[in-house]
Write a protein that holds these residues in place. Structure first.
Motif, short mmCIF file in Angstrom:
data_model
loop_
_atom_site.label_atom_id
_atom_site.label_comp_id
_atom_site.label_asym_id
_atom_site.label_seq_id
_atom_site.Cartn_x
_atom_site.Cartn_y
_atom_site.Cartn_z
N ILE A 208 52.48 12.03 71.84
CA ILE A 208 53.01 11.15 70.79
C ILE A 208 54.23 10.41 71.32
CG2 ILE A 208 54.05 11.10 68.50
CD1 ILE A 208 52.40 13.52 67.76
N SER A 209 55.01 11.06 72.17
CA SER A 209 56.12 10.46 72.91
C SER A 209 57.07 9.68 72.00
CB SER A 209 55.57 9.53 74.01
OG SER A 209 56.62 9.09 74.84
N PRO A 210 57.95 10.37 71.31
CA PRO A 210 58.93 9.67 70.47
C PRO A 210 59.93 8.84 71.26
CG PRO A 210 59.44 12.00 70.62
CD PRO A 210 58.10 11.83 71.27
N ILE A 211 59.91 8.98 72.60
CA ILE A 211 60.81 8.16 73.43
C ILE A 211 60.52 6.68 73.23
CG2 ILE A 211 61.52 7.68 75.82
CD1 ILE A 211 60.74 10.51 76.53
N GLU A 212 59.28 6.40 72.88
CA GLU A 212 58.88 5.01 72.70
C GLU A 212 59.61 4.35 71.53
OE1 GLU A 212 54.72 2.60 73.37
OE2 GLU A 212 54.70 4.72 72.85
N ILE A 213 60.11 5.13 70.60
CA ILE A 213 60.87 4.57 69.48
C ILE A 213 62.11 3.85 69.99
CG2 ILE A 213 62.12 5.15 67.36
CD1 ILE A 213 60.27 7.50 66.99
N PHE A 214 62.67 4.33 71.11
CA PHE A 214 63.88 3.73 71.67
C PHE A 214 63.55 2.62 72.66
CE2 PHE A 214 64.75 8.16 70.59
CZ PHE A 214 65.79 8.00 69.68
N ASN A 215 62.33 2.10 72.53
CA ASN A 215 61.91 0.93 73.31
C ASN A 215 61.83 1.23 74.81
OD1 ASN A 215 60.99 -1.65 73.59
ND2 ASN A 215 62.98 -2.66 73.41
N PHE A 216 61.17 2.35 75.14
CA PHE A 216 60.90 2.70 76.53
C PHE A 216 59.40 2.98 76.69
CE2 PHE A 216 65.35 4.02 76.01
CZ PHE A 216 65.94 3.31 77.04
#
Length: 287
Positions: A208-216
């Motif tokens: 799911i990678s919530p890191i993507e929320i921070f635009n990465f």
């Protein structure tokens, strides 16, 4: 002489009146030897079926304890033996699949099951669909795009996991039997492949990678590739560790070919999980 004997045996008029007067009200019969027996608790009453001898119904244990009784594949008792596990057994086997430091075949002994493989595959299907949908929604939100749900992924996950869990081990067992392997057991093969899928539950959740929320998005994609690689490594180690003794029972060349085939098939599963469920092409130049 005969007439006198008959006369003595026949009731007299006085005895007849006494018998008739017994039903009259207020007649005191005096003390009698009449006793009322409890027909519900006595065990020695004539005609009563002793406990456990009722042939109209026999509990399932009576059938299971009879080694001479043939069990038909059309009965529930035939399939019940494949689900003879408790929740604690399934959880323990899942832990052994996630951390394959001991021989799984020795752990299950003579009690392989289909309960775990079926529910693990079903859980992976739902988790894959949920994780893929949520990850896609996050990626679309970051890119400022409208996300459209793809319910075809649920059917794809079901076909992938059920097919891999049950068809691949059946094919492997058939090949082993073709090469006259004496150690090949169909139920053990299905059990191994079923519990090997346990690793895909945490892999799907990590993807799911919530890191993507921070635009990465690039970092998120790397996380997904790494999680898929770790899942492949763990589950392949689990399969090879437990299948190698069975594969080694064939000829040396055949065992090597089968071992490579098992690894390649599992690698293909890992690639399909990553590319079908967790691949997003979002146009974004920021990392």
């Amino acid at each position: 002489m005969a007439a006198s004997t008959a006369a003595s045996n026949s009731p007299s008029r006085r005895d007849y009146d006494t018998l008739i007067d017994v039903d009259a009200e207020g007649v005191d019969l005096g003390e009698t030897d009449l006793e009322f027996h409890d027909f519900h608790t006595g065990d020695n009453i004539h005609g009563k079926i002793p406990a456990g001898q009722n042939r109209l119904y026999e509990p399932p244990s009576a059938f299971e304890n009879d080694p001479n009784r043939p069990v038909s594949i059309w009965t529930v008792h035939f399939y019940a033996q494949f689900f003879n596990v408790e929740t604690s057994d399934v959880l323990q086997r899942c832990l052994y699949a996630l951390y394959p430091r001991v021989s799984f075949v020795d752990t299950i002994g003579d009690n392989p099951d289909l309960y775990g493989p079926f529910w693990i595959a079903s859980t992976v299907i739902l988790v894959l669909f949920f994780s893929s949908t949520l990850a896609g929604a996050i990626a679309s939100h970051v890119a400022g795009m409208r996300y459209e749900y793809n319910f075809a992924l649920l059917s794809a996950a079901a076909a992938l996991m059920y097919g891999y869990t049950f068809i691949v081990p059946i094919v492997l067992w058939g090949v082993l039997k073709w090469y006259r392997s004496e150690h090949a057991r169909l139920l053990e093969c299905v059990t191994l492949y079923g519990y090997a899928n346990t690793i895909w539950v945490p892999v799907a959740l990590v993807s799911i990678s919530p890191i993507e929320i921070f635009n990465f998005p690039t970092v998120s994609n790397v996380v997904r590739w790494v999680s898929a690689a770790v899942g492949f490594a763990v589950s392949t180690t689990f399969l090879v560790r437990n299948l190698y003794p069975v594969l080694n029972s064939t000829e040396a060349k055949t065992s090597r070919i089968l071992l490579v085939a098992v690894v390649l098939a599992h690698m293909a599963l890992a690639f399909v999980v990553k590319l079908v469920f967790f691949a997003y092409s979002i146009d974004d130049n920021s990392d």
